[in-house]
Design a protein around this motif. Sequence first.
Motif, PDB file in Angstrom:
ATOM      1  N   SER A  68     -15.689-190.547 -38.177  1.00 18.69           N
ATOM      2  CA  SER A  68     -16.769-191.000 -38.950  1.00 18.69           C
ATOM      3  C   SER A  68     -17.395-191.945 -38.396  1.00 18.69           C
ATOM      4  O   SER A  68     -18.843-192.403 -38.480  1.00 18.69           O
ATOM      5  CB  SER A  68     -15.605-192.003 -40.375  1.00 18.69           C
ATOM      6  N   ASN A  69     -16.728-192.337 -37.730  1.00 16.26           N
ATOM      7  CA  ASN A  69     -18.267-193.758 -37.170  1.00 16.26           C
ATOM      8  C   ASN A  69     -18.631-192.902 -35.668  1.00 16.26           C
ATOM      9  O   ASN A  69     -18.436-192.673 -34.719  1.00 16.26           O
ATOM     10  CB  ASN A  69     -16.713-195.124 -36.199  1.00 16.26           C
ATOM     11  N   HIS A  71     -21.414-193.100 -33.507  1.00 12.15           N
ATOM     12  CA  HIS A  71     -21.482-194.032 -32.510  1.00 12.15           C
ATOM     13  C   HIS A  71     -20.714-193.780 -30.837  1.00 12.15           C
ATOM     14  O   HIS A  71     -21.516-194.502 -30.169  1.00 12.15           O
ATOM     15  CB  HIS A  71     -22.257-194.885 -32.985  1.00 12.15           C
ATOM     16  N   HIS A 104     -25.231-189.183 -31.890  1.00 13.96           N
ATOM     17  CA  HIS A 104     -24.512-188.954 -32.222  1.00 13.96           C
ATOM     18  C   HIS A 104     -24.264-187.115 -33.126  1.00 13.96           C
ATOM     19  O   HIS A 104     -25.144-186.788 -32.590  1.00 13.96           O
ATOM     20  CB  HIS A 104     -24.171-189.849 -33.671  1.00 13.96           C
ATOM     21  N   SER A 118     -22.259-187.257 -38.141  1.00 18.70           N
ATOM     22  CA  SER A 118     -21.993-188.865 -38.666  1.00 18.70           C
ATOM     23  C   SER A 118     -22.477-189.256 -38.322  1.00 18.70           C
ATOM     24  O   SER A 118     -23.064-188.931 -36.409  1.00 18.70           O
ATOM     25  CB  SER A 118     -19.772-188.671 -38.204  1.00 18.70           C
ATOM     26  N   SER A 120     -24.566-192.390 -39.210  1.00 18.50           N
ATOM     27  CA  SER A 120     -24.607-192.942 -41.274  1.00 18.50           C
ATOM     28  C   SER A 120     -23.316-193.133 -41.338  1.00 18.50           C
ATOM     29  O   SER A 120     -22.411-192.105 -41.706  1.00 18.50           O
ATOM     30  CB  SER A 120     -25.377-192.377 -41.217  1.00 18.50           C
ATOM     31  N   LEU A 121     -22.893-193.969 -40.806  1.00 17.89           N
ATOM     32  CA  LEU A 121     -21.312-194.292 -41.052  1.00 17.89           C
ATOM     33  C   LEU A 121     -20.984-194.933 -42.504  1.00 17.89           C
ATOM     34  O   LEU A 121     -21.458-194.382 -43.516  1.00 17.89           O
ATOM     35  CB  LEU A 121     -21.397-196.204 -40.758  1.00 17.89           C
ATOM     36  N   GLY A 122     -18.949-193.935 -43.044  1.00 13.84           N
ATOM     37  CA  GLY A 122     -18.648-194.244 -43.937  1.00 13.84           C
ATOM     38  C   GLY A 122     -18.547-192.810 -45.047  1.00 13.84           C
ATOM     39  O   GLY A 122     -18.276-192.854 -45.735  1.00 13.84           O
ATOM     40  N   HIS A 148     -12.214-194.442 -38.122  1.00 17.84           N
ATOM     41  CA  HIS A 148     -13.345-194.695 -38.853  1.00 17.84           C
ATOM     42  C   HIS A 148     -13.337-196.532 -37.852  1.00 17.84           C
ATOM     43  O   HIS A 148     -12.121-196.535 -37.811  1.00 17.84           O
ATOM     44  CB  HIS A 148     -12.908-195.134 -40.029  1.00 17.84           C
ATOM     45  N   GLU A 152     -16.993-200.423 -40.041  1.00 13.46           N
ATOM     46  CA  GLU A 152     -17.568-199.237 -40.870  1.00 13.46           C
ATOM     47  C   GLU A 152     -16.783-199.028 -42.315  1.00 13.46           C
ATOM     48  O   GLU A 152     -17.378-198.919 -43.483  1.00 13.46           O
ATOM     49  CB  GLU A 152     -17.200-197.598 -40.415  1.00 13.46           C
ATOM     50  N   GLU A 155     -18.576-200.314 -45.375  1.00 15.28           N
ATOM     51  CA  GLU A 155     -19.089-199.316 -46.626  1.00 15.28           C
ATOM     52  C   GLU A 155     -18.318-199.256 -47.748  1.00 15.28           C
ATOM     53  O   GLU A 155     -17.482-198.134 -47.997  1.00 15.28           O
ATOM     54  CB  GLU A 155     -20.074-198.254 -45.927  1.00 15.28           C
ATOM     55  N   GLN A 183     -17.990-206.145 -34.873  1.00 15.80           N
ATOM     56  CA  GLN A 183     -18.759-205.250 -34.884  1.00 15.80           C
ATOM     57  C   GLN A 183     -20.476-205.705 -34.130  1.00 15.80           C
ATOM     58  O   GLN A 183     -20.659-205.898 -33.135  1.00 15.80           O
ATOM     59  CB  GLN A 183     -18.724-205.095 -36.062  1.00 15.80           C
TER      60      GLN A 183
END
Lengths: 282, 317
Positions: A68-69, A71, A104, A118, A120-122, A148, A152, A155, A183
């Motif tokens: 999900s994260n 990056h 990403h 993925s 864009s987080l959340g 996650h 994140e 969100e 973060q």
Amino acid sequence: MATIDHLEAMSTQVRRDILRMVHAVNSGHPGGSMGCTEYMVALYFEAMNHTPKPFSMDGVGQDLFFLSNGHISPVFYSVLARSGYFNVSELSTFRKINSRLQGHPTTHEGLEGIRMASGSLGQGLSVALGAAATKKSNGDPSLVYTLHGDGELQEGQIWEAVLYAGGKKVDNIIAAIDANGQQIDGPTDGVLPMGDLALKFEAFGWKVLVVKEGNDMQSVVNALSEAKAMTGKGFPIALILQTSMGHGVDFMAGTHKWHGVAPNDEELKNALGQLPETLGDY
Amino acid sequence: MNYSNHGSQDTRSGFGAGLLELGRINPNVVALCADLTGSLKMDAFAKEFPDRFYQIGIAEANMIGMAAGMTIGGKIPFTGTFANFSTGRVYDQIRQSVAYSDKNVKICASHAGLTLGEDGATHQILEDIGLMRMLPGMVVINPCDYNQTKAATLAIADYHGPVYLRFGRPKVPNFTSSDAPFVIGKALHLQEGKDVTLLATGHLVWPSLLAADILALEGISAEVINIHTLKPLDTEAILKSVAKTGCVVTAEEHQLYGGLGEAVAGFLSKEYPAPLEMVAVNDSFGESGTPEELMVKYGLDEHAIVRAAKRALSRRG
């Protein structure tokens, strides 16, 4: 079953991959990638039942993982390549023009092992819940895993999904939180305090395992094994991994400074000196 | 007019009927709803197929994400909520988890536009077609009546890829044939004409037929084409008609920006520049009122189409 020694050797090699990938393009996210290396290696080389070749988007009969994260793509790409989804030589194309290894992760370039975009987080927990619902509907007893960032969790969509999973008693999902306390803008407690994550998930109807040594391979392997044994009992499982961002290299560990910064030539040399080549560089 | 109203019905009921039929003929179809099951007419599906219906609660972002995930393993998810909450509220979820991830999700959106009526501007989205048209790979469909909405609902299950299906709340004339096939991207000629082309979508198709009748009384021959698919646009049909008539009117229940009018203008300006008039909402929000009152006040009725046709004709000369 892989030995802890082998998993640790794999982690060291994956960290070398991460650093060399981001250094080559002077961009990318090494800090979170290195903090999550033990979890990702334990997942792909120990916990999950999965078939790298031929890759199947539908993954019927296989455990699925959703990052999900997005990056922290460097650790994802390295682990996928070293699991056999694609050739490790392709890691050298990371973030370059015409590469399947986008900044990403994306399904859009047909990279084996990726089932959703993925970045864009959340969004990953919702997607994982959908995949878990389809597995239930198809009578497929396999599990769905996610990862996650702790930041994140700021969100709102995450909490829609957490509420759904607890309320609807989704019990074929294991969601891991990389609780590194950092973060982009600094310590999570300074940006937006997250409070007690375990209590929050429990309040939403989840069972929670807290892994205090999220960068200790044996601890992570044990926790995943325990989490698997808890599935199928009418509640979702959260695995809160207390990790150190940048783990494995002394000057990178424990700070948000390396969230999205690549090491320069000298720093790379220093870092690689702390991570001996174990399984062969790409 | 060659068409008659078989009895007014709401397009959302066409969606509900189509979804129920899909439930019976396609075991892979599943449905998700964000606490608007009755409004979306999804209750019949939910009752007959409780194991394939997912009540998500008031959490549209989670609904879109879950729908994307459900495709992994072969399901064909249909999401249902108001158009406002189907697009603007969840744009990034659609962009990343559905469109960019190439997921076979059908985003089904009711209560689009001014004809939502009394609830007012918070719910009357007039930007959704533009938002969805801009997404690479997204198919955008806005059928004109009950029968066509039902047919479109059935057709999109057989198409692999993300689709936005837009329909509405009020009862409107049901005039297309119940057995007419729905072909995505293939515009439908409703009436031949030689003086002006009327391109209409959704709730503006019937008023365009009425407008053609009014124009005929004044000796103006209007060709009426139902553009039920806004993307991909049937440029061939449009070009052929405009090459014949030399001027064109677009009509839609949407903002001027981003909708049918701009799509046609963007295409014709390159391929066949011709006088074009747009019947659409002119850069404003809606308000409370009955659907009929709102369509008149915001210039989306047959008389507005007639005036636009005359402007286009006078510019053509």
